[in-house]
Write an enzyme that holds these catalytic residues in place. Structure first.
Site, PDB file in Angstrom:
ATOM      1  NE  ARG A  58      -2.626  -1.318   3.361  1.00 31.41           N
ATOM      2  CZ  ARG A  58      -2.511  -2.552   3.847  1.00 31.41           C
ATOM      3  NH1 ARG A  58      -2.902  -3.581   3.128  1.00 31.41           N
ATOM      4  NH2 ARG A  58      -2.017  -2.760   5.048  1.00 31.41           N
ATOM      5  CD  GLU A  95       4.895  -9.064  19.395  1.00 35.37           C
ATOM      6  OE1 GLU A  95       4.239  -8.466  18.529  1.00 35.37           O
ATOM      7  OE2 GLU A  95       4.486  -9.319  20.544  1.00 35.37           O
TER       8      GLU A  95
HETATM    9  P1  AMP Z   1       4.931  -1.662  11.172  1.00 35.30           P
HETATM   10  O1  AMP Z   1       6.165  -2.234  10.518  1.00 35.30           O
HETATM   11  O2  AMP Z   1       4.591  -2.314  12.464  1.00 35.30           O
HETATM   12  O3  AMP Z   1       4.983  -0.154  11.284  1.00 35.30           O
HETATM   13  O4  AMP Z   1       3.717  -2.067  10.238  1.00 35.30           O
HETATM   14  C1  AMP Z   1       3.365  -1.272   9.205  1.00 35.30           C
HETATM   15  C2  AMP Z   1       2.777  -2.074   8.069  1.00 35.30           C
HETATM   16  O5  AMP Z   1       1.726  -2.965   8.479  1.00 35.30           O
HETATM   17  C3  AMP Z   1       2.153  -1.148   7.081  1.00 35.30           C
HETATM   18  O6  AMP Z   1       2.553  -1.597   5.808  1.00 35.30           O
HETATM   19  C4  AMP Z   1       0.668  -1.254   7.267  1.00 35.30           C
HETATM   20  O7  AMP Z   1       0.068  -1.311   6.017  1.00 35.30           O
HETATM   21  C5  AMP Z   1       0.446  -2.542   8.024  1.00 35.30           C
HETATM   22  N1  AMP Z   1      -0.375  -2.350   9.254  1.00 35.30           N
HETATM   23  C6  AMP Z   1       0.042  -2.560  10.527  1.00 35.30           C
HETATM   24  N2  AMP Z   1      -0.940  -2.332  11.411  1.00 35.30           N
HETATM   25  C7  AMP Z   1      -2.019  -1.953  10.684  1.00 35.30           C
HETATM   26  C8  AMP Z   1      -3.363  -1.537  11.027  1.00 35.30           C
HETATM   27  N3  AMP Z   1      -3.790  -1.497  12.306  1.00 35.30           N
HETATM   28  N4  AMP Z   1      -4.185  -1.178  10.024  1.00 35.30           N
HETATM   29  C9  AMP Z   1      -3.762  -1.213   8.737  1.00 35.30           C
HETATM   30  N5  AMP Z   1      -2.529  -1.600   8.354  1.00 35.30           N
HETATM   31  C10 AMP Z   1      -1.658  -1.969   9.296  1.00 35.30           C
END
Ligand code: AMP
Length: 174
Positions: A58, A95
């Site tokens: 996305r 994690e």
């Molecule tokens: P992070 O590496 O934990 O910052 O995860 C970010 C990635 O996971 C992004 O590519 C988001 O599209 C997806 N993502 C994580 N949590 C969510 C959420 N609550 N809603 C939508 N997409 C999420």
């Protein structure tokens, strides 16, 4: 315009306890999407990036139109094994387990200013790994941005401690 009105929250997706923030409804609304891209462009332009990097998948939807708007190059950050030709890879811990991200070696030059984009910044794990990845080719990540930020997960603090400015359009703090 309140962009939160155009972002749909789907409870318990993809698993129980997760509120999934869905930008499909924002993309489907041309005026809201224009406003979102305009606001994000204003926030990130002062970093004078050479390249906008979108994180699979996305993040591509956010980075590509913004790159066009700012007159920057666009490049893809993908999960390992998806990009053809010479690539650079960075492995990182999750994690549970681990993952790897890749870029095409010739898509960015040493010394270029890179701005990393995703739809949503959660823990910032993927963005942090992307900063390391561009570091391997000598490029400088000058900022990171997303449409949505889950501020209670603390990604901003970690990124700013690494000298990477963080921008988002809407934040949720629980
Ligand atoms: P992070 O590496 O934990 O910052 O995860 C970010 C990635 O996971 C992004 O590519 C988001 O599209 C997806 N993502 C994580 N949590 C969510 C959420 N609550 N809603 C939508 N997409 C999420």
């Amino acid at each position: 315009m309140d962009l939160k009105d155009h972002i749909r929250c789907i409870p318990d997706f993809p698993k129980a306890g997760i509120n999934f923030y869905d930008i499909s409804t924002l993309l489907a609304h041309p005026d809201a999407w224009q406003v979102a891209m305009g606001r994000l462009a204003k926030q990130v332009a002062p970093h004078a990036p050479d390249v906008l990097a979108g994180i699979e998948s996305r993040g591509f939807l956010v980075a590509a139109p913004l790159a066009l708007k700012l007159g920057c190059g666009f490049t893809m950050v993908r999960k390992a094994g998806k990009l053809p030709g010479p690539t650079v890879r960075h492995d990182y811990e999750l994690e549970y387990g681990h993952d790897a991200v890749e870029i095409q070696t010739d898509m960015v030059e040493a010394g270029q200013r890179v701005l990393v984009l995703d739809d949503l910044i959660a823990t910032g794990g993927t963005m942090g790994a992307t900063v390391d990845l561009f570091g391997k080719v000598g490029a400088e990540v000058v900022g990171a941005a997303g449409i949505v930020e889950l501020s209670f997960l603390g990604a901003r603090k970690h990124m700013e401690a690494r000298g990477v400015a963080v921008h988002s359009l809407v934040a949720y703090d629980s």
